[in-house]
Design a protein around this motif. Sequence first.
Motif, mmCIF file in Angstrom:
data_model
loop_
_atom_site.group_PDB
_atom_site.id
_atom_site.type_symbol
_atom_site.label_atom_id
_atom_site.label_comp_id
_atom_site.label_asym_id
_atom_site.label_seq_id
_atom_site.Cartn_x
_atom_site.Cartn_y
_atom_site.Cartn_z
ATOM 1 N N GLU A 144 -1.552 19.003 22.234
ATOM 2 C CA GLU A 144 -1.654 17.595 21.866
ATOM 3 C C GLU A 144 -0.440 16.799 22.378
ATOM 4 O OE1 GLU A 144 -3.506 15.487 19.305
ATOM 5 O OE2 GLU A 144 -5.126 16.720 20.093
ATOM 6 N N ALA A 155 -8.600 15.529 20.296
ATOM 7 C CA ALA A 155 -9.122 16.649 19.510
ATOM 8 C C ALA A 155 -10.631 16.597 19.253
ATOM 9 C CB ALA A 155 -8.362 16.756 18.195
ATOM 10 N N LYS A 168 -8.789 20.008 13.919
ATOM 11 C CA LYS A 168 -7.947 19.257 12.973
ATOM 12 C C LYS A 168 -6.525 19.807 12.934
ATOM 13 C CE LYS A 168 -11.780 17.840 9.997
ATOM 14 N NZ LYS A 168 -12.468 18.082 8.715
ATOM 15 N N ALA A 171 -4.757 18.461 15.876
ATOM 16 C CA ALA A 171 -4.550 17.012 15.854
ATOM 17 C C ALA A 171 -3.536 16.564 14.810
ATOM 18 C CB ALA A 171 -5.879 16.297 15.612
ATOM 19 N N ASP A 244 -9.943 5.574 19.287
ATOM 20 C CA ASP A 244 -8.588 5.432 19.805
ATOM 21 C C ASP A 244 -8.203 3.961 19.964
ATOM 22 O OD1 ASP A 244 -6.500 7.266 20.422
ATOM 23 O OD2 ASP A 244 -6.581 6.634 22.511
#
Length: 288
Positions: A144, A155, A168, A171, A244
Amino acid sequence: MNTASPFKYEHIRVEHRGAISWLILNRPESANALSNELLDEFSDALQRLVSEGGPVIGIRGDGRGFSAGYDIGQVGKVGTYGSLVADPIADHARLRRNVDRYVAMWDHPKPIIAAVHGYCLAGATQMCVYADITVVTNDAKIGEPTIPMGGGYIAPLWVPLVGPKRAKEMAFVAGNSIDGKTAVEWGWANHSVPSDQLIDCVEGLAERIALTPPDVLRIKKLSINRAAEAMGFRSAGAAVAEMDALLHLAPSVLDMKQKLADLGLKEAIKLYRSAPTTPLTPITKTPE
């Protein structure tokens, strides 16, 4: 035999080697960061390779690693590139356009193999998710962004490969990463090999794939893609730009962008860097 491509680019190279045509990310001095110019050339080459080159396409990075992800100098500025603060619509369009470049890999008639060495971070992992096969080195670092100013862009695309819980975990921790062997264990990659064998292994795989006629390969790929899409693969990718773009307007993210502008990339990274969670170990606490 290595044959240079007749079409020339500044930020990528195309090399034809028997059964495989290599599309090589060629910004080693910038950790093969995915600039807009590189991505434009990538898309152009991918389209040309529909009718040119070998029956298999390989993607790799020049230098010490595959790619460090999107060029932070372009996507991390405050209110400049793409008018990120003033124009969320333009931001969404930019983010969607990046994903669409990788969807073109998914829809490409030829099999595409990503060969990952060194590091493959942030947006570069998106490219590998959409490759048909991914081969990594044992010591590769796959992970990441260290500065957590993105929301649901990286993710979520991992979920069909590794499942929601592992996505998860990746992320939630800034700069989280896994090595090549873990990437295979999780289902993110197909094979993990020693660094000095990566190219030979991928080229050998391409030769075996090329024994199947191109039209048969095309339909095999299409049929498997349709099965994956029935499980939600394409729809998951279609949603990430919206998430995003929404987060890019959050006060905390704007603050991080300002810190990046004030401190510079290296100092900003220090604020968020921590150890990866795989393997999970306790944090050493300072005695009170």
